[in-house]
Design an enzyme around this catalytic site. Structure first.
Site, PDB file in Angstrom:
ATOM      1  N   GLU A 155      -0.186  -6.767  -5.777  1.00  0.00           N
ATOM      2  CA  GLU A 155      -1.202  -5.918  -5.923  1.00  0.00           C
ATOM      3  C   GLU A 155      -0.449  -4.670  -5.356  1.00  0.00           C
ATOM      4  O   GLU A 155      -0.182  -4.422  -4.358  1.00  0.00           O
ATOM      5  CB  GLU A 155      -2.013  -6.022  -4.235  1.00  0.00           C
ATOM      6  CG  GLU A 155      -3.212  -7.523  -4.918  1.00  0.00           C
ATOM      7  CD  GLU A 155      -4.025  -7.101  -3.848  1.00  0.00           C
ATOM      8  OE1 GLU A 155      -4.594  -5.966  -2.627  1.00  0.00           O
ATOM      9  OE2 GLU A 155      -4.110  -8.601  -2.792  1.00  0.00           O
TER      10      GLU A 155
ATOM     11  N   ARG B 273       1.099  -1.449  -0.072  1.00  0.00           N
ATOM     12  CA  ARG B 273      -0.152   0.020  -0.321  1.00  0.00           C
ATOM     13  C   ARG B 273       0.916   1.554   0.072  1.00  0.00           C
ATOM     14  O   ARG B 273       2.149   1.483   0.586  1.00  0.00           O
ATOM     15  CB  ARG B 273      -1.003  -0.122   0.820  1.00  0.00           C
ATOM     16  CG  ARG B 273      -2.011  -0.725   0.607  1.00  0.00           C
ATOM     17  CD  ARG B 273      -2.818  -0.625   2.533  1.00  0.00           C
ATOM     18  NE  ARG B 273      -4.716  -1.262   1.945  1.00  0.00           N
ATOM     19  CZ  ARG B 273      -5.236  -0.414   1.530  1.00  0.00           C
ATOM     20  NH1 ARG B 273      -5.147   0.635   1.586  1.00  0.00           N
ATOM     21  NH2 ARG B 273      -6.824  -0.980   1.307  1.00  0.00           N
TER      22      ARG B 273
END
Ligand code: PXP
Length: 249
Positions: free
Chosen positions: A74, A49
């Protein structure tokens, strides 16, 4: 495993969440990934993130070096993340929407509106050899756009289905389920590989695992939590057993 089998990807973000709660190096997400690899998972997912609340840059480096399994990386569609992905060239890049204030990935990616931007964003990642997965809601317009921008894979966001199941709101759950079922068929008909994830537990995994078009489930929070009680290997084995059972129905 047979060709039509369903892969299990373990998301290890929350091993890092626990580590970061204290700082230092325990528990180590790479150790969890290697243990899961031994336990028979088919891939590891890690979400770097923007705020580094769980995975940090060194985790991705270490995972790339230590794993023989495919890494599903991701990330949000930002320049910083694109650079990191181009440096590591993971097996797959899964692009997700990201908001600082959210606790977890709340919705699917806006592909239809961001069509041109996303097409430019993913082109170099594909050229570098990563498979491109877009995390989307069960929405025909988004799936059609994912196909148009050149994604290889869509990962269907099954969070609303899982939440409704957990809350006992069966009307919503069944409506969500129907959309997911229809959209997994639609995506497959366009030639997209179909994955699913977010919020899956032992209680709600089987109906999703039974979709014939879905070939990978990515599961994190529940399994890492369950590992506290049973240990990671038995927790993974139980999920695998349920997935296999669903596939045999
Ligand atoms: N797939 C995607 C794209 C995700 O963003 C997440 C959560 O990070 C997961 C799967 C795993 O969800 P959960 O941790 O709820 O199992």
């Amino acid at each position: 495993m047979a060709d039509n089998s369903l892969r299990l990807g373990l998301n290890i973000d929350h091993v890092a969440t626990l580590r970061n709660a204290r700082g230092g190096s325990n528990p180590d997400p790479v150790r969890a990934a290697l243990m899961a690899q031994e336990a028979g998972v088919d891939g590891i997912t890690a979400h770097l993130r923007e705020d580094r609340r769980h995975m940090v840059d060194a985790d991705i480096e270490n995972l790339m070096q230590a794993l023989t399994l495919p890494l599903n990386f991701e990330m949000a569609a930002t320049d910083e993340m694109q650079k990191i992905a181009l440096r590591h060239k993971p097996h797959a890049v899964c692009i997700v929407p990201e908001k600082r204030e959210e606790r977890t990935t709340e919705g699917g990616l806006e592909v239809a509106r961001e069509h041109n931007k996303l097409a430019d964003f993913i082109a170099p990642l594909r050229e570098a050899g990563s498979r491109i997965s877009l995390f989307v809601a069960a929405d025909m317009k988004q799936i059609e756009a994912a196909h148009r921008v050149g994604a290889d894979i869509i990962e269907l966001h099954v969070g609303a289905y899982c939440d409704a199941h957990a809350e006992g709101d069966f009307k919503t759950r069944d409506a969500e389920f129907e959309s997911l079922r229809e959209m997994s068929t639609y995506a497959h008909s366009l030639g997209l590989e179909v994955h699913a994830g977010h919020g899956l537990t032992y209680d709600c995994v089987k109906p999703i695992a039974a979709f014939p078009e879905v070939c990978e489930l990515n599961i994190g929070h529940f399994l890492i939590g369950e590992a506290v009680f049973r240990g990671l290997t038995p927790a993974v084995h139980e999920m695998r057993r349920l997935m296999d059972e669903a596939r045999e129905l």
